[in-house]
Design a protein around this motif. Structure first.
Motif, short mmCIF file in Angstrom:
data_model
loop_
_atom_site.label_atom_id
_atom_site.label_comp_id
_atom_site.label_asym_id
_atom_site.label_seq_id
_atom_site.Cartn_x
_atom_site.Cartn_y
_atom_site.Cartn_z
N LYS A 192 0.77 -1.24 0.08
CA LYS A 192 0.05 -0.03 0.11
C LYS A 192 0.99 1.25 0.03
O LYS A 192 0.53 2.18 -0.73
N PHE A 193 1.89 1.25 0.87
CA PHE A 193 2.93 2.61 0.77
C PHE A 193 3.34 2.91 -0.58
O PHE A 193 3.58 3.92 -0.80
N ALA A 201 1.13 6.83 -6.79
CA ALA A 201 -0.03 7.47 -7.38
C ALA A 201 0.13 9.24 -6.84
O ALA A 201 -0.18 9.99 -7.57
N GLU A 202 0.90 9.52 -5.94
CA GLU A 202 0.95 10.87 -5.45
C GLU A 202 2.04 11.58 -6.39
O GLU A 202 1.56 12.59 -6.95
N LEU A 209 2.21 1.76 -3.51
CA LEU A 209 1.19 2.35 -4.24
C LEU A 209 0.60 4.03 -4.02
O LEU A 209 0.49 4.70 -4.94
N GLU A 210 0.73 4.20 -2.74
CA GLU A 210 0.26 5.53 -2.42
C GLU A 210 1.29 6.54 -2.85
O GLU A 210 1.10 7.50 -3.45
#
Length: 160
Positions: free
Chosen positions: A15-16, A22-23, A18-19
């Protein structure tokens, strides 16, 4: 507007990561058209033979070549590449744009790297560091450095 493609072997799962990706994708919108392409990583046994590694690299190279945009400059991330500062990366990207290379394609291999034929085909071999990083982390680091390069070119305060 410059187009930037990041061809990556392997899929982000954490998740980290992916985030973070995305940012940066969101931040790029005013500087370039960014495309992130994830390609499947070849499965290897726990202790692969050199022949098994070579077959995996060749299969991944074939998948990369199928998705390689036409024209522009190809930059292969590899440990034996030449390291550069953020300012040098920005300058080099500007020089490529001025030379008409409006498409920049960065290649990130999987856990066993990139096939030697892709490295030879690249216009530039870039090393992030003499240290070894997981290829997923290298993707985030590359996105940040490309973003920083655009910020440097724009003269913002992001790069201090």
């Amino acid at each position: 507007m410059q187009r930037v493609t990041v061809l990556c072997v392997g899929k982000l799962k954490e998740k980290f990561y992916l985030e973070a990706a995305a940012e940066y994708v969101k931040r790029f919108q005013r500087f370039c058209k960014l495309e992130l392409v994830e390609l499947p990583e070849s499965r290897l046994p726990e202790s692969p033979s050199p022949a098994e590694v070579q077959r995996a690299l060749a299969a991944e190279a074939a998948a990369i070549r199928e998705r390689l945009p036409k024209g522009g400059a190809v930059i292969a991330l590899c440990i034996e590449g030449k390291p550069c500062s953020s300012v040098e990366l920005s300058r080099r990207m500007e020089e490529l744009a001025v030379a008409g290379k409006t498409q920049l394609t960065f290649l990130i291999g999987g856990s066993v790297g990139l096939d030697e034929s892709l490295k030879r085909q690249a216009d530039w071999r870039l090393s992030m560091s003499p240290m070894t990083f997981p290829h997923h982390l290298a993707r985030i680091m590359l996105l940040e450095q490309i973003y920083r390069a655009y910020q440097i070119s724009a003269g913002t305060k992001y790069h201090k």
